[in-house]
Design an enzyme around this catalytic site. Sequence first.
Site, PDB file in Angstrom:
ATOM      1  N   LEU A 103       1.073  -1.444   0.225  1.00 50.79           N
ATOM      2  CA  LEU A 103       0.177   0.307   0.007  1.00 50.79           C
ATOM      3  C   LEU A 103       0.523   1.311   0.302  1.00 50.79           C
ATOM      4  O   LEU A 103       1.412   1.878   0.689  1.00 50.79           O
ATOM      5  CB  LEU A 103      -0.656   0.211   1.303  1.00 50.79           C
ATOM      6  N   ASP A 104       0.822   2.028  -1.113  1.00 50.22           N
ATOM      7  CA  ASP A 104       2.373   2.868  -1.358  1.00 50.22           C
ATOM      8  C   ASP A 104       2.143   4.257   0.040  1.00 50.22           C
ATOM      9  O   ASP A 104       1.208   4.351   0.597  1.00 50.22           O
ATOM     10  CB  ASP A 104       1.991   3.319  -2.649  1.00 50.22           C
ATOM     11  N   LYS A 105       3.441   4.554  -0.218  1.00 49.28           N
ATOM     12  CA  LYS A 105       3.443   5.339   1.275  1.00 49.28           C
ATOM     13  C   LYS A 105       2.651   6.410   1.209  1.00 49.28           C
ATOM     14  O   LYS A 105       2.406   7.224   2.528  1.00 49.28           O
ATOM     15  CB  LYS A 105       5.104   5.601   0.776  1.00 49.28           C
ATOM     16  N   ASP A 106       2.116   7.072   0.091  1.00 42.92           N
ATOM     17  CA  ASP A 106       0.932   8.137  -0.318  1.00 42.92           C
ATOM     18  C   ASP A 106      -0.100   7.453   0.753  1.00 42.92           C
ATOM     19  O   ASP A 106      -1.363   8.389   0.648  1.00 42.92           O
ATOM     20  CB  ASP A 106       1.291   9.441  -1.277  1.00 42.92           C
ATOM     21  N   SER A 107      -1.011   6.495   0.738  1.00 40.50           N
ATOM     22  CA  SER A 107      -2.033   5.695   1.280  1.00 40.50           C
ATOM     23  C   SER A 107      -2.066   5.715   2.191  1.00 40.50           C
ATOM     24  O   SER A 107      -1.784   5.715   2.579  1.00 40.50           O
ATOM     25  CB  SER A 107      -2.256   4.392  -0.697  1.00 40.50           C
TER      26      SER A 107
END
Length: 237
Positions: A103-107
């Site tokens: 789950l990407d860093k900004d999510s």
Amino acid sequence: MDAEGIRLNKFLSEAGVCSRREADRQIENGQVRINGKIATMGQRVFPTDVVEYKEKEIFTKPKPVLLLFNKPKGIVCTAEKREKNNIVDYIHYPTRLYPVGRLDKDSRGLILMTNQGDLVNKIMRGRYGHEKEYIVRVEKPVTSDFIEEMKKGVYLSELKVTTRPCQVEKLSKFTFRIILTQGLNRQIRRMCQEFGYHVRDLQRVRIMNLLVDGIKEGEYREIQPEEYEKLNQLLGE
């Protein structure tokens, strides 16, 4: 482990060291030894063998753990210690765990953490259509045309691939719900980008039958027996 032994990559996976795929990479890199000798691909482990990974002895399968973690923004889904915001150090669980997918860093939102390599492999097999649900907020009004185009599948120019058709529903002027059955790199952000939308907030709220509801951001809980039973049914166990 029986008298016939098990394949080394499976042994490492079941011991909670890493996934089978990563185990193969580590074996190829000479990071695994059996009885003091560098292991080879396909080698089997027998009950009397001593297995070492990076000079540390690996013991038989620990108690299975599966956590539901509500990841905040800024945390990186990696076990890499050089990443100061890695998810493993953030959770600081007493058993060695690793994330199921990314789950990407900004999510933010739901991600699973486990020491069960086989479970990781089963959930990550996107070709079987395992659902993941997200709530997305964008910077301009969500139109009916945008929703319909997203549903059909979107050609991602950066990846040169077309996404699978998916379920999309408008929730408010700036937010929509999307249910995916694949996990391409930054897929939702790339899909929105193709239509000139910029994602302001992306939250994963469900993985198959598992919900983020009731878990505070930055906290986790263990899977419940009934949830685990249903998960195994969906995985075809």
